[in-house]
Scaffold this active site. Structure first.
Site, PDB file in Angstrom:
ATOM      1  N   ASN A 127      48.853  52.961  40.159  1.00 31.22           N
ATOM      2  CA  ASN A 127      48.872  54.221  39.410  1.00 31.22           C
ATOM      3  C   ASN A 127      49.833  55.190  40.094  1.00 31.22           C
ATOM      4  O   ASN A 127      50.412  54.857  41.121  1.00 31.22           O
ATOM      5  CB  ASN A 127      47.463  54.807  39.274  1.00 31.22           C
ATOM      6  CG  ASN A 127      46.846  55.096  40.627  1.00 31.22           C
ATOM      7  OD1 ASN A 127      47.332  55.921  41.381  1.00 31.22           O
ATOM      8  ND2 ASN A 127      45.767  54.386  40.940  1.00 31.22           N
ATOM      9  N   ASP A 131      40.517  51.128  38.944  1.00 31.98           N
ATOM     10  CA  ASP A 131      39.196  50.770  38.424  1.00 31.98           C
ATOM     11  C   ASP A 131      39.010  49.261  38.329  1.00 31.98           C
ATOM     12  O   ASP A 131      37.916  48.746  38.468  1.00 31.98           O
ATOM     13  CB  ASP A 131      38.991  51.402  37.042  1.00 31.98           C
ATOM     14  CG  ASP A 131      38.834  52.919  37.152  1.00 31.98           C
ATOM     15  OD1 ASP A 131      38.173  53.360  38.107  1.00 31.98           O
ATOM     16  OD2 ASP A 131      39.394  53.658  36.311  1.00 31.98           O
ATOM     17  N   LYS A 159      54.171  32.987  41.253  1.00 29.08           N
ATOM     18  CA  LYS A 159      54.590  33.960  40.242  1.00 29.08           C
ATOM     19  C   LYS A 159      54.289  33.409  38.842  1.00 29.08           C
ATOM     20  O   LYS A 159      54.675  32.265  38.532  1.00 29.08           O
ATOM     21  CB  LYS A 159      56.094  34.226  40.398  1.00 29.08           C
ATOM     22  CG  LYS A 159      56.582  35.312  39.482  1.00 29.08           C
ATOM     23  CD  LYS A 159      58.063  35.561  39.669  1.00 29.08           C
ATOM     24  CE  LYS A 159      58.542  36.489  38.577  1.00 29.08           C
ATOM     25  NZ  LYS A 159      59.988  36.519  38.463  1.00 29.08           N
ATOM     26  N   PRO A 208      34.808  47.803  43.237  1.00 33.01           N
ATOM     27  CA  PRO A 208      33.641  48.569  43.708  1.00 33.01           C
ATOM     28  C   PRO A 208      33.935  50.055  43.633  1.00 33.01           C
ATOM     29  O   PRO A 208      35.084  50.460  43.832  1.00 33.01           O
ATOM     30  CB  PRO A 208      33.500  48.136  45.175  1.00 33.01           C
ATOM     31  CG  PRO A 208      34.841  47.598  45.561  1.00 33.01           C
ATOM     32  CD  PRO A 208      35.455  47.043  44.305  1.00 33.01           C
ATOM     33  N   ASP A 209      32.934  50.865  43.305  1.00 32.16           N
ATOM     34  CA  ASP A 209      33.109  52.323  43.332  1.00 32.16           C
ATOM     35  C   ASP A 209      32.778  52.784  44.751  1.00 32.16           C
ATOM     36  O   ASP A 209      31.608  52.817  45.154  1.00 32.16           O
ATOM     37  CB  ASP A 209      32.197  52.988  42.289  1.00 32.16           C
ATOM     38  CG  ASP A 209      32.561  54.462  42.128  1.00 32.16           C
ATOM     39  OD1 ASP A 209      32.742  55.147  43.158  1.00 32.16           O
ATOM     40  OD2 ASP A 209      32.678  54.911  40.970  1.00 32.16           O
ATOM     41  N   ILE A 210      33.815  53.121  45.501  1.00 30.60           N
ATOM     42  CA  ILE A 210      33.634  53.423  46.928  1.00 30.60           C
ATOM     43  C   ILE A 210      32.792  54.681  47.101  1.00 30.60           C
ATOM     44  O   ILE A 210      31.884  54.743  47.930  1.00 30.60           O
ATOM     45  CB  ILE A 210      35.014  53.575  47.613  1.00 30.60           C
ATOM     46  CG1 ILE A 210      35.849  52.315  47.361  1.00 30.60           C
ATOM     47  CG2 ILE A 210      34.855  53.826  49.104  1.00 30.60           C
ATOM     48  CD1 ILE A 210      37.308  52.441  47.749  1.00 30.60           C
ATOM     49  N   PHE A 248      36.820  63.359  44.062  1.00 32.28           N
ATOM     50  CA  PHE A 248      37.852  63.983  43.245  1.00 32.28           C
ATOM     51  C   PHE A 248      37.755  63.394  41.844  1.00 32.28           C
ATOM     52  O   PHE A 248      37.241  62.284  41.659  1.00 32.28           O
ATOM     53  CB  PHE A 248      39.247  63.720  43.837  1.00 32.28           C
ATOM     54  CG  PHE A 248      39.704  64.833  44.747  1.00 32.28           C
ATOM     55  CD1 PHE A 248      39.020  65.112  45.914  1.00 32.28           C
ATOM     56  CD2 PHE A 248      40.814  65.609  44.423  1.00 32.28           C
ATOM     57  CE1 PHE A 248      39.414  66.154  46.747  1.00 32.28           C
ATOM     58  CE2 PHE A 248      41.219  66.654  45.242  1.00 32.28           C
ATOM     59  CZ  PHE A 248      40.525  66.934  46.403  1.00 32.28           C
ATOM     60  N   LYS A 256      30.342  63.633  36.387  1.00 32.85           N
ATOM     61  CA  LYS A 256      30.713  62.735  37.493  1.00 32.85           C
ATOM     62  C   LYS A 256      29.905  63.026  38.755  1.00 32.85           C
ATOM     63  O   LYS A 256      29.529  62.124  39.484  1.00 32.85           O
ATOM     64  CB  LYS A 256      32.223  62.880  37.773  1.00 32.85           C
ATOM     65  CG  LYS A 256      32.799  61.684  38.472  1.00 32.85           C
ATOM     66  CD  LYS A 256      34.288  61.552  38.247  1.00 32.85           C
ATOM     67  CE  LYS A 256      34.576  61.019  36.854  1.00 32.85           C
ATOM     68  NZ  LYS A 256      35.994  60.848  36.598  1.00 32.85           N
ATOM     69  N   LYS A 290      27.824  59.953  40.271  1.00 38.06           N
ATOM     70  CA  LYS A 290      28.216  59.375  41.572  1.00 38.06           C
ATOM     71  C   LYS A 290      27.330  59.871  42.712  1.00 38.06           C
ATOM     72  O   LYS A 290      27.530  59.505  43.851  1.00 38.06           O
ATOM     73  CB  LYS A 290      29.671  59.703  41.862  1.00 38.06           C
ATOM     74  CG  LYS A 290      30.611  59.282  40.746  1.00 38.06           C
ATOM     75  CD  LYS A 290      31.799  58.543  41.284  1.00 38.06           C
ATOM     76  CE  LYS A 290      32.721  58.145  40.139  1.00 38.06           C
ATOM     77  NZ  LYS A 290      33.738  57.207  40.552  1.00 38.06           N
TER      78      LYS A 290
HETATM   79  O1  C5P Z   1      35.375  57.397  38.268  1.00 38.03           O
HETATM   80  P1  C5P Z   1      36.600  58.103  38.740  1.00 38.03           P
HETATM   81  O2  C5P Z   1      37.699  57.173  39.150  1.00 38.03           O
HETATM   82  O3  C5P Z   1      37.083  59.189  37.856  1.00 38.03           O
HETATM   83  O4  C5P Z   1      36.101  58.855  40.074  1.00 38.03           O
HETATM   84  C1  C5P Z   1      36.964  59.520  40.920  1.00 38.03           C
HETATM   85  C2  C5P Z   1      36.337  59.643  42.279  1.00 38.03           C
HETATM   86  O5  C5P Z   1      35.711  58.463  42.669  1.00 38.03           O
HETATM   87  C3  C5P Z   1      37.392  59.893  43.349  1.00 38.03           C
HETATM   88  O6  C5P Z   1      36.789  60.629  44.397  1.00 38.03           O
HETATM   89  C4  C5P Z   1      37.741  58.492  43.797  1.00 38.03           C
HETATM   90  O7  C5P Z   1      38.285  58.475  45.123  1.00 38.03           O
HETATM   91  C5  C5P Z   1      36.409  57.806  43.711  1.00 38.03           C
HETATM   92  N1  C5P Z   1      36.473  56.392  43.357  1.00 38.03           N
HETATM   93  C6  C5P Z   1      36.102  55.468  44.306  1.00 38.03           C
HETATM   94  N2  C5P Z   1      36.114  54.141  43.989  1.00 38.03           N
HETATM   95  C7  C5P Z   1      36.478  53.739  42.767  1.00 38.03           C
HETATM   96  C8  C5P Z   1      36.867  54.665  41.783  1.00 38.03           C
HETATM   97  C9  C5P Z   1      36.860  55.996  42.127  1.00 38.03           C
HETATM   98  O8  C5P Z   1      35.771  55.839  45.427  1.00 38.03           O
HETATM   99  N3  C5P Z   1      36.490  52.445  42.471  1.00 38.03           N
END
Ligand code: C5P
Length: 424
Positions: A234, A302, A312, A329-331, A348, A362, A366
């Site tokens: 991105n 994501d 390749k 994973p959502d960190i 953020f 959010k 979260k």
């Molecule tokens: O769900 P979204 O991507 O909008 O959430 C943004 C927040 O979640 C940011 O703080 C980003 O660093 C964190 N995030 C994360 N792991 C992910 C996706 C987002 O820590 N896989």
């Protein structure tokens, strides 16, 4: 803040010298007194008359003034201040300080003083980024000089990047910070004796609002490989996260910065761990725990490719290759559930519409403490993502603050100041 504090303001030679006038006004407004020292090159940009009128004090310009030396010698001038502020601090002035050169009034005062010193650099971006300047800043910091990070943005010389003088309001906040934490005369404190000479340790950084805290920051994008040459990415530049790491280090924190693939120099005093993928970022974040504060600024991808081709992928079929994705994973959410959850967890949110509404959702989803939401809509190249400025909504459990368009470094400083207040 006691009203009797006295600032000695050294004004170096740079186009930003005109901002010293506004700084004097803010210092006076806060009830402090200020006396100015103008370098020879500083006098090319502002006049002693302006500074004298604003400060309501005599302005000192030379070491060789018989009148000044009989009324108030340069040693006394350097000692009577509660804080010496150099604004703007030029590359030349900083280099002289490192070398202990004393060839004019300003540098002589700086060598003779036992007061804490705050340097506010401003210079051309290349000069700021030059290895010599960065080496000098590191040396000054380890000598106990407080050095603010410059802002990033358009510069008077037509270039852009880091090197702009921070806004006078930021410098003023830093002055108040410096003075409010002072625990002894002229920055000496009760840390105990300096092992080298048995004297009280001179540690003007003691007041730093995040001193003793571990701040963990993620920044930049992640790259999710598809095959050996392609990846999902991105437009995140990492600038906001790097600015936050820099501001946290300036505030005295131990900072771990987990960075995705970006082309940015590591801020002084920051421990940087480079990663490429979301999975690597999550591991690095967990390895860095425990932390008092975590600020998750990274634009984590994501999704990643469900499987990675070892070779390749060729376009030799009739139909285009199908890319199967799997969720990363959502960190941030994972950290909120972690047994070592930081006391203050900040996420953020990059939004293109309904910023506050989405940010509030959010925050709940979260389970973090604050969400810093920014509007990333707008054409490529003008968007916040990858740009130098940001405007944000800070959503906490108790309300929402809106900070209109500011340089990312200024957003970082304000956020770190807010975190300092929260932890206090
Ligand atoms: O769900 P979204 O991507 O909008 O959430 C943004 C927040 O979640 C940011 O703080 C980003 O660093 C964190 N995030 C994360 N792991 C992910 C996706 C987002 O820590 N896989």
């Amino acid at each position: 803040m006691a009203v009797s504090k006295h600032i000695l303001l050294i004004i170096g030679g740079g186009i930003a010298a005109y901002k010293a006038a506004e700084l004097i006004r803010l210092i006076k407004k806060s009830g402090m007194t200020v006396r100015c020292v103008l370098t020879e090159s500083g006098a090319q940009f502002v006049t002693p008359m302006t500074l004298a009128a604003l400060s309501e004090n005599e302005v000192h310009t030379t070491l060789w003034s018989l009148k000044d030396e009989t009324e108030m010698g340069h040693i006394q001038l350097s000692r009577e201040a509660d804080l010496i502020v150099i604004c703007p601090a030029t590359a030349n002035l900083l280099a002289k300080m490192v070398g202990g050169i004393a060839d004019d009034l300003a540098t002589t005062l700086l060598l003779a003083t036992d007061a804490p010193v705050l340097a506010v650099p401003a210079m051309n971006v290349r000069m700021w980024q030059h290895a010599a300047t960065q080496r000098n800043i590191a040396q000054l910091r380890s000598d106990g000089i407080m050095v603010m990070h410059p802002d990033e943005g358009d510069m008077a010389c037509g270039e852009y990047g880091p090197g702009r003088l921070p806004e006078p309001e930021s410098v003023m906040r830093e002055i108040v910070n410096c003075l409010s934490g002072e625990t002894g005369v002229h920055g000496q404190n009760e840390l105990g004796p300096n092992p080298l000479d048995g004297q009280p340790a001179f540690a003007p950084n003691q007041h730093r609002p995040l001193r003793g805290k571990h701040v963990l920051v993620t920044a930049g994008p992640t790259h999710e490989p598809i095959d050996p040459v392609r990846y999902i990415a991105n437009r995140s530049s990492g600038r906001q996260g790097f600015a936050i790491a820099a501001a946290a280090a300036d505030a005295g924190a131990r900072v771990t910065l987990v960075a995705g693939p970006v082309h940015l120099p590591t801020p002084a005093g920051v421990m940087r761990i480079d990663v490429e993928t979301a999975v690597e970022m999550e591991q690095a974040v967990h390895d860095a725990l425990p932390a008092d504060v975590a600020i998750m600024v990274a634009a984590v991808a994501d999704w990643r490719a469900d499987s990675q081709s070892g070779q390749k992928i060729k376009k030799d079929g009739a139909a285009p290759a199908t890319l199967k994705l799997t969720e990363n994973p959502d960190i941030l959410a994972g950290l909120a559930r972690h047994e070592q959850r930081p006391a203050l967890l900040i996420g953020f949110a990059a939004e293109t519409e309904k910023i506050a509404e989405h940010a509030k959702a959010k925050l709940e989803k979260k389970s973090c403490d604050w969400i810093v939401a920014n509007d990333v809509s707008g054409p490529i190249g003008e968007s916040v993502m990858g740009g130098t400025d940001n405007s944000v909504h800070i959503v906490t459990g108790t309300g929402t603050e809106i900070w209109e368009r500011l340089p990312k470094m200024e957003v970082a400083r304000r956020l770190i100041a807010k975190i300092g207040e929260e932890l206090a």
